[in-house]
Design a protein around this motif. Sequence first.
Motif, PDB file in Angstrom:
ATOM      1  N   TYR A  21      31.141  49.815  12.353  1.00  0.00           N
ATOM      2  CA  TYR A  21      30.374  49.463  11.160  1.00  0.00           C
ATOM      3  C   TYR A  21      30.689  50.451  10.053  1.00  0.00           C
ATOM      4  CZ  TYR A  21      27.140  52.744  13.443  1.00  0.00           C
ATOM      5  OH  TYR A  21      26.590  53.821  14.084  1.00  0.00           O
ATOM      6  N   TYR A  22      30.271  50.123   8.848  1.00  0.00           N
ATOM      7  CA  TYR A  22      30.501  50.980   7.687  1.00  0.00           C
ATOM      8  C   TYR A  22      29.369  51.992   7.541  1.00  0.00           C
ATOM      9  CZ  TYR A  22      33.961  47.542   6.179  1.00  0.00           C
ATOM     10  OH  TYR A  22      35.033  46.701   6.103  1.00  0.00           O
ATOM     11  N   THR A  78      32.930  55.448   1.577  1.00  0.00           N
ATOM     12  CA  THR A  78      32.668  54.608   2.742  1.00  0.00           C
ATOM     13  C   THR A  78      33.682  54.904   3.841  1.00  0.00           C
ATOM     14  OG1 THR A  78      31.783  52.884   1.309  1.00  0.00           O
ATOM     15  CG2 THR A  78      32.408  52.233   3.531  1.00  0.00           C
ATOM     16  N   ILE A 133      34.582  54.095   8.212  1.00  0.00           N
ATOM     17  CA  ILE A 133      34.318  53.206   9.343  1.00  0.00           C
ATOM     18  C   ILE A 133      33.871  54.079  10.502  1.00  0.00           C
ATOM     19  CG2 ILE A 133      35.297  51.605  11.027  1.00  0.00           C
ATOM     20  CD1 ILE A 133      37.149  50.619   8.812  1.00  0.00           C
TER      21      ILE A 133
END
Length: 94
Positions: free
Chosen positions: A67-68, A84, A86
């Motif tokens: 997810y981010y 951002t 991962i």
Amino acid sequence: MDIKVLKVAKDSNINAVSVAALEEVVNSGICHLDAMGVSANYVLVKALILIVGTLESNEFQCNLRPYYVNVPVDGTNDERPIKTAIRWTIMAKR
């Protein structure tokens, strides 16, 4: 419970990442791995392949969840000090 977060860079050693993550997953059952950028994520995916293979050969059941996440970045002159990444969460049990 405090979950350990390992940060993976584009010049990280794949075997070192694998060993560190395996130690954490075996000891606590869960670990986060963060990577920012294409090259770092490539290194991380190669490490994940080693991690999952090792866990399964040692009779662990493992789950992966990507997810981010927003990560603060220090030492940049950028307007945005948050970028951002991962994050992969590895959970394993026997």
